[in-house]
Design a protein around this motif. Structure first.
Motif, PDB file in Angstrom:
ATOM      1  N   ALA A   1       4.803  -6.256 -13.194  1.00 57.32           N
ATOM      2  CA  ALA A   1       5.898  -6.073 -12.364  1.00 57.32           C
ATOM      3  C   ALA A   1       7.214  -6.267 -13.090  1.00 57.32           C
ATOM      4  CB  ALA A   1       6.029  -6.837 -11.235  1.00 57.32           C
ATOM      5  N   THR A   2       8.277  -5.863 -12.628  1.00 54.38           N
ATOM      6  CA  THR A   2       9.734  -6.146 -12.899  1.00 54.38           C
ATOM      7  C   THR A   2      10.309  -7.706 -12.201  1.00 54.38           C
ATOM      8  OG1 THR A   2      10.597  -4.078 -13.247  1.00 54.38           O
ATOM      9  CG2 THR A   2      12.288  -5.621 -13.460  1.00 54.38           C
TER      10      THR A   2
ATOM     11  N   ASP B   1       0.886  -1.277  -0.073  1.00 52.67           N
ATOM     12  CA  ASP B   1      -0.168  -0.131  -0.019  1.00 52.67           C
ATOM     13  C   ASP B   1       0.788   1.284   0.159  1.00 52.67           C
ATOM     14  OD1 ASP B   1      -2.222  -1.414  -0.161  1.00 52.67           O
ATOM     15  OD2 ASP B   1      -2.922  -1.335   2.098  1.00 52.67           O
ATOM     16  N   SER B   2       2.079   0.961   0.150  1.00 57.34           N
ATOM     17  CA  SER B   2       2.995   2.385   0.244  1.00 57.34           C
ATOM     18  C   SER B   2       3.048   3.055  -1.157  1.00 57.34           C
ATOM     19  CB  SER B   2       4.402   1.932   0.776  1.00 57.34           C
ATOM     20  OG  SER B   2       5.246   1.043  -0.174  1.00 57.34           O
ATOM     21  N   GLY B   3       3.595   3.960  -1.156  1.00 61.14           N
ATOM     22  CA  GLY B   3       3.881   4.742  -2.679  1.00 61.14           C
ATOM     23  C   GLY B   3       5.159   4.821  -2.973  1.00 61.14           C
ATOM     24  N   VAL B   4       5.905   3.729  -2.727  1.00 62.40           N
ATOM     25  CA  VAL B   4       7.457   3.785  -3.158  1.00 62.40           C
ATOM     26  C   VAL B   4       7.697   2.387  -3.541  1.00 62.40           C
ATOM     27  CG1 VAL B   4       7.930   5.272  -1.238  1.00 62.40           C
ATOM     28  CG2 VAL B   4       8.072   2.958  -0.806  1.00 62.40           C
ATOM     29  N   PRO B   5       8.771   2.284  -4.467  1.00 67.35           N
ATOM     30  CA  PRO B   5       9.254   0.865  -4.998  1.00 67.35           C
ATOM     31  C   PRO B   5       9.197  -0.141  -3.743  1.00 67.35           C
ATOM     32  CG  PRO B   5      10.446   2.554  -5.868  1.00 67.35           C
ATOM     33  CD  PRO B   5       9.741   3.206  -4.861  1.00 67.35           C
ATOM     34  N   VAL B   6       8.861  -1.395  -4.223  1.00 67.57           N
ATOM     35  CA  VAL B   6       8.925  -2.417  -3.192  1.00 67.57           C
ATOM     36  C   VAL B   6       9.559  -3.654  -4.133  1.00 67.57           C
ATOM     37  CG1 VAL B   6       7.376  -4.027  -1.892  1.00 67.57           C
ATOM     38  CG2 VAL B   6       6.726  -1.883  -1.962  1.00 67.57           C
TER      39      VAL B   6
ATOM     40  N   ARG C   1      -0.900  -1.175  -8.232  1.00 62.36           N
ATOM     41  CA  ARG C   1       0.202  -0.306  -7.406  1.00 62.36           C
ATOM     42  C   ARG C   1       0.571   0.786  -8.267  1.00 62.36           C
ATOM     43  NH1 ARG C   1       4.947  -1.070  -5.120  1.00 62.36           N
ATOM     44  NH2 ARG C   1       4.513   0.101  -3.598  1.00 62.36           N
ATOM     45  N   PRO C   2       0.668   2.009  -7.710  1.00 64.56           N
ATOM     46  CA  PRO C   2       1.273   3.222  -8.213  1.00 64.56           C
ATOM     47  C   PRO C   2       2.626   3.305  -8.315  1.00 64.56           C
ATOM     48  CG  PRO C   2       0.469   3.635  -6.000  1.00 64.56           C
ATOM     49  CD  PRO C   2       0.100   2.522  -6.206  1.00 64.56           C
ATOM     50  N   ALA C   3       3.376   2.499  -7.623  1.00 61.69           N
ATOM     51  CA  ALA C   3       4.632   2.357  -7.766  1.00 61.69           C
ATOM     52  C   ALA C   3       5.221   1.077  -8.226  1.00 61.69           C
ATOM     53  CB  ALA C   3       5.433   2.824  -6.318  1.00 61.69           C
ATOM     54  N   PRO C   4       6.358   1.195  -8.533  1.00 57.81           N
ATOM     55  CA  PRO C   4       7.057  -0.233  -9.315  1.00 57.81           C
ATOM     56  C   PRO C   4       7.175  -1.178  -8.336  1.00 57.81           C
ATOM     57  CG  PRO C   4       8.255   1.766 -10.025  1.00 57.81           C
ATOM     58  CD  PRO C   4       7.230   2.229  -8.920  1.00 57.81           C
TER      59      PRO C   4
END
Length: 501
Positions: free
Chosen positions: A403-404, A339-344, A362-365
Motif C-alpha cells: 500500500a501507500t 471489497d470495493s473496486g475504488v481507492p480506499v 485488492r485490485p485498487a490502491p
C-alpha cells in the motif's frame, strides 16, 4: 522539489567528478560556500563578541571570534579551509583539534597561513563561550553513532551558551541516510550541505537538529542518478498536482468521496472527515454512518445514509476509520470498503481491523495513514522504535501491505512499495491536536476521488494540511484547520477568471 541522496550515492558522484577536476577542487568549492554562509550568519548576528552591528558588514565581521570543532578527514578539512577564508576577512578563527594527529594537513596549513590559531580540546569551553559562531566539522556524513564524550561536551557547551552552530554537511552525531540519532549529536542553527541533500536532513529526529539547511552546488548534479532516495515537494510541485475543474466538469466528474467514520462515542470524527473531503475539492461527499444528523447540521451539502457503505451509492474513493470503533458493524464496514473496486484510505480505528493479505490482494490502491503508535501496532514493535527510525518504518509498512503509507508525526513520510520516499516539509507541531488526522483523511480521500495517484494524493494532502495548520488562527483546532484550507488552495492556484463574453 528537494531531492536527497544516500551517502554512498553522493560519494560515487564525487569520485566521478574528482577524476575530471584538478585535485582539491571539490573541497575548495565546499569551503567557499561554507565560508560565505558563515559570513552571512556573522553579519546577521551583529555585535556578539565583535565590534557591534551598526557599521558596514565587513566591520561587523572583523574581529568576530569563530571556533572550529575539527575532527579527522575531509569534513574537518572543509571546516579548516573555510576557517582560512574567514581569517583572511579579519575574523579571529581558532580551530579546536579533536584528533590533532589526524587533522587534514592541507586545511591546517591554510588556516595557519591565514592567521588562524589552533587549540587542544582541553579548556575549549572557554573559547566557545566567547565565540560568535561555532563550526561543527567533527564527523559529517561519514559518522556513525553518537558523538564521543569529548566532542559531546563541546557541543553541549555551545548549546548552553547560546552560541549558534554551523554544521558542515550534516550535524555530527546524526545518521545521514536515515535521520536516526544514536547518542549525543550536535544541534545546529544552520547546516551547510554540499552537492545534494541527504535524507537525514529532511527526516526527524535529525531534521530538527539541522536548523536551516543551505545547499552549496559543487557540480554533482549531472552525476547523480535520476531517481533520488527521498523527495520533499515544494509549492510549485503541489500546485501542478491539484485537480482543476474543466468546462465540462460536474459534481460526479470532479469525484465523489465516500466517508465511513464516527460512532455514538465519536460523532465529531465524521464531521471532521467530511469537512476535509469537501475542502479537498471533491464534487460531492457521501456519508455512511450513525452521525448523519451532526454531519448535515455542519455540512448540508453532504449526501447522507445511515446504512452500510455498500448501500451508500457510487463513489470514486472511500475514507474509512476515524472514530469508527471496533465492533461488528465497524468490521463489516471495513470489509465492504476493502471489497470495493475504488481507492480506499484507511485511518485510525480502521487500521486495527486490517489484514495485510487482504489489502495486498485488492485490485485498487489502498492508502494507510497511521501515526507512530498505530504504525508500531501494525509492525509489532515499539512506538519509540518507529519514532527513532521513521524511514525504515514507513518503508516496511508499505512493503508489508503493498500500500501507500503516510506515517504521521514530526516529519510526515509517504512511501509506496517502490520509488523514493516523500517527506512533507509543511508540518507544524500545532497540528498535534484532536481530530487533525480526520481532516487529513478526508482531504486525501478527495484527491484520490479526483484521480490522483495514491502517492501524489497523500503527498499533496499532507502538504495542504500542513499549510492550513500554519495559516489557521493560533492555537488551531481541527475545525479551524479545515476552515483555513480555502486560503491554502488560493495560495497555490491562480484565481479563477470569469469566462470571456
Amino acid at each position: 522539489m528537494r531531492t536527497a541522496y544516500r551517502v554512498e550515492t553522493v560519494r560515487a558522484a564525487e569520485r566521478v567528478l574528482m577524476e575530471r577536476l584538478p585535485g582539491g577542487t571539490l573541497m575548495a568549492r565546499a569551503a567557499a560556500g561554507l565560508a560565505a554562509a558563515c559570513s552571512r550568519l556573522l553579519d546577521e548576528r551583529g555585535g556578539r563578541g565583535g565590534q557591534g552591528g551598526g557599521g558596514a558588514r565587513g566591520a561587523r565581521r572583523s574581529g568576530a571570534r569563530v571556533v572550529l570543532l575539527v575532527g579527522s578527514g575531509d569534513n574537518g578539512g572543509d571546516a579548516l579551509y573555510a576557517g582560512a577564508r574567514l581569517a583572511r576577512r579579519g575574523v579571529a578563527v581558532t580551530a579546536v583539534l579533536l584528533s590533532p594527529d589526524r587533522a587534514h594537513p592541507g586545511g591546517l596549513a591554510a588556516l595557519r597561513a591565514a592567521g588562524g590559531r589552533t587549540a587542544p580540546p582541553e579548556g575549549a569551553e572557554a573559547l566557545i563561550a566567547r565565540a560568535r559562531l561555532v563550526v561543527d566539522g567533527i564527523t559529517g556524513i561519514g559518522g556513525r553513532g553518537g558523538l564521543r564524550p569529548r566532542a559531546a561536551g563541546l557541543a553541549r557547551a555551545a548549546a548552553a551558551g547560546g552560541v549558534p552552530v554551523v554544521a558542515v554537511d550534516l550535524p555530527s552525531g546524526v545518521d545521514a541516510d536515515t535521520g536516526e540519532i544514536a547518542g549525543d549529536a550536535v544541534r545546529a542553527a544552520l547546516t551547510v550541505t554540499f552537492g545534494a541533500f541527504k535524507p537525514g536532513l529532511l527526516v526527524d529526529p535529525a531534521r530538527e537538529r539541522a536548523g536551516r539547511v543551505h545547499l552549496v552546488d559543487i557540480g554533482l548534479g549531472p552525476r547523480l542518478p535520476p531517481e533520488p532516495d527521498l523527495v520533499a515537494l515544494e509549492d510549485a510541485d503541489v500546485a501542478a498536482l491539484l485537480p482543476r475543474p474543466g468546462a465540462e466538469s460536474d459534481k460526479y466528474r470532479r469525484g465523489v468521496v465516500g466517508v465511513v467514520a464516527g460512532s455514538a462515542r465519536y460523532p465529531g470524527a465524521a464531521v471532521l472527515a467530511v469537512g476535509g473531503a469537501l475542502r479537498g475539492g471533491s464534487g460531492a461527499v457521501r456519508y455512511a454512518g450513525p452521525a448523519g444528523a451532526m454531519v448535515l447540521a455542519r455540512y448540508p451539502e453532504t449526501l447522507v445514509s445511515d446504512g452500510p457503505p455498500a448501500g451508500a451509492g457510487r463513489v470514486q474513493s472511500w475514507v474509512i476509520g476515524p472514530g469508527l470503533g471496533d465492533g461488528p458493524e465497524a468490521r463489516e464496514a471495513v470489509a465492504q470498503v476493502l471489497d470495493s473496486g475504488v481507492p480506499v484510505l484507511v485511518d485510525a480505528d480502521g487500521l486495527r481491523l486490517l489484514d495485510p493479505g487482504r489489502v495486498r490482494e485488492r485490485p485498487a490502491p489502498t492508502v494507510l495513514t497511521p501515526h507512530a503508535g498505530e504504525a508500531a501496532a501494525l509492525l509489532g514493535t515499539g512506538r519509540d522504535r518507529v519514532e527513532a527510525a521513521r524511514l525504515a518504518a514507513v518503508r516496511e509498512l508499505a512493503g508489508r501491505f503493498g500500500a501507500t503509507v503516510l506515517l504521521k508525526g514530526s516529519t510526515t513520510l509517504i512511501a509506496n512499495a517502490t520509488g523514493p520516499v516523500r517527506a512533507n516539509p509543511t508540518g507544524t507541531p500545532w497540528l498535534a491536536t484532536a481530530g487533525s488526522g480526520d481532516v487529513l483523511s478526508g482531504l486525501i480521500g478527495a484527491l484520490l476521488a479526483a484521480g490522483l495517484d495514491p502517492l501524489d494524493a497523500a503527498s499533496a494532502g499532507a502538504y495542504l494540511h500542513g499549510l492550513a495548520g500554519r495559516l489557521a488562527a493560533a492555537p488551531p483546532m481541527a475545525s479551524t484547520v479545515t476552515e483555513a484550507l480555502p486560503a491554502v488552495w488560493a495560495r497555490l492556484l491562480p484565481p479563477l477568471r470569469p469566462a470571456a463574453p
